[in-house]
Design an enzyme around this catalytic site. Sequence first.
Site, PDB file in Angstrom:
ATOM      1  N   ARG A  94       0.842  -1.201   0.000  1.00 14.66           N
ATOM      2  CA  ARG A  94       0.000   0.000   0.000  1.00 14.66           C
ATOM      3  C   ARG A  94       0.875   1.248   0.000  1.00 14.66           C
ATOM      4  O   ARG A  94       0.568   2.229  -0.687  1.00 14.66           O
ATOM      5  CB  ARG A  94      -0.925   0.008   1.220  1.00 14.66           C
ATOM      6  N   CYS A 171     -19.628  -1.757   1.218  1.00 14.13           N
ATOM      7  CA  CYS A 171     -18.635  -0.806   1.722  1.00 14.13           C
ATOM      8  C   CYS A 171     -19.241  -0.033   2.886  1.00 14.13           C
ATOM      9  O   CYS A 171     -20.437   0.279   2.876  1.00 14.13           O
ATOM     10  CB  CYS A 171     -18.224   0.147   0.607  1.00 14.13           C
ATOM     11  N   ASP A 172     -18.416   0.295   3.851  1.00 14.45           N
ATOM     12  CA  ASP A 172     -18.912   0.976   5.051  1.00 14.45           C
ATOM     13  C   ASP A 172     -18.848   2.500   4.962  1.00 14.45           C
ATOM     14  O   ASP A 172     -19.308   3.189   5.867  1.00 14.45           O
ATOM     15  CB  ASP A 172     -18.121   0.526   6.275  1.00 14.45           C
ATOM     16  N   TYR A 264     -14.866  10.378  -0.671  1.00 15.56           N
ATOM     17  CA  TYR A 264     -13.808   9.971  -1.594  1.00 15.56           C
ATOM     18  C   TYR A 264     -13.795  10.784  -2.876  1.00 15.56           C
ATOM     19  O   TYR A 264     -12.810  10.765  -3.616  1.00 15.56           O
ATOM     20  CB  TYR A 264     -13.922   8.478  -1.922  1.00 15.56           C
TER      21      TYR A 264
END
Length: 441
Positions: A94, A171-172, A264
């Site tokens: 990552r 998705c949370d 996002y």
Amino acid sequence: MERKNLVIAGGGSTYTLGIIMSLIEEKETLPLKTLTLYDTDGARQERIGQATAVILREKYPELESFKYTTDKKEAFEDIDIAFLQIRTGGLAMREKDEQIPLKHGVLGQETCGPGGMAYGMRSIPDMIELVKDIRTYAKDAWILNYTNPAAIVAEALKRVFPEDDRLLNICDMPIAIMQSYADMLGKDVWNLVPGYFGLNHFGWFTKIEDTQGNDYTQTIKDKIISEGFVPTDSEIADDASWKATFATARQILMDFPDYLPNTYLQYYLYPEDLAEKESRDNTRARQVMNGRQKRVHETCDRIIADQSMARASLTHDIHGVYMVKAAASLVYHLNHIFTVMVKNEGVIANIPFDAMVEVPAMLGAHGPKPFAVGEIPTFYKGLIENQYAFETLVVDACFERSYNKLLQALTLNRTVTDVNKAKAILEDLIKANQGYWPELK
């Protein structure tokens, strides 16, 4: 209610303890008979597994069996539910996903832009193998996948398992945002019902009502603009990066006031500003290593040493509770509403029919039943179609081992757009992901 058998794949994750505490908090919602942790990295899982055993002994004595394993058959045989939360390459990869784009002046982020592409290329083969393994031993189990980058993973799984109606991508992030809305209003988040459309990590709330039909959408907009917007979920409330992210969501709302944005979207709407603020020496991955990972591992060590939770500060979180409640709605046919990823098939009328979209759906024994969105305005349609083209090309590239399609994907992505930058980033990512990506041609 009949008690169920659950496995958490990716049991060594730093999020596992939050899931465990959420299972305990919601034990009447989703009563369990057995719980298993599964991971391919036995050493990483060992610490989490030992601590979990102590936690369950104290907080879930009615559980008949708990174990952790690296054996697929032992993990998946006779399960009713699987939670999937794997991270191929771990936090070390990552960090490369974040550092390499920044080297070229492009935003580095784990699920968005070049970083999301790199992570997706690593995740797809392992996710396909994992689902096949589960189906070998538990053909009727409900699979709730929240492995990132969820949009790319969901597109790949849709192609490989087109008839699997017990595989749900979830998705949370929408519920974490809604938690802030609920706290802003002084309401219980579970009594709020969203209108929402988009792709994963790329969507908008059209309406927020309560279960009595009272509309709070404009109230929320006004409060965000006049009072600011902050994360309130316990997992992210004190995180400086998340605070900055929610503050930027306020700016998105001010610039585009039609809908309430997913946080996002900042990466796609202000990529240059965000790239300038990021540091290659202090990536988000590094912050997680030095923050949540260190904190979780220290907590595990304390619990294991004491054989008690007495000195541990652990609680459930919205992420875990959301997954537990969604699973319960499926297995007990509760028909509660959750925002999940489904095949579009006309739900959003004027974007591609076969896209994997994120919308509210009623979850029951026959799977998700999404609510129709209808046509969306041109600006949002254009953004979604561009992002969906990027995601589609990444999956194409993985399956076809195509360099050209990866280059096309990066060139389309709003965080890059420049072909020369796309080429340079791609070359570096290919080198960094040797052994993870298929060999491109």
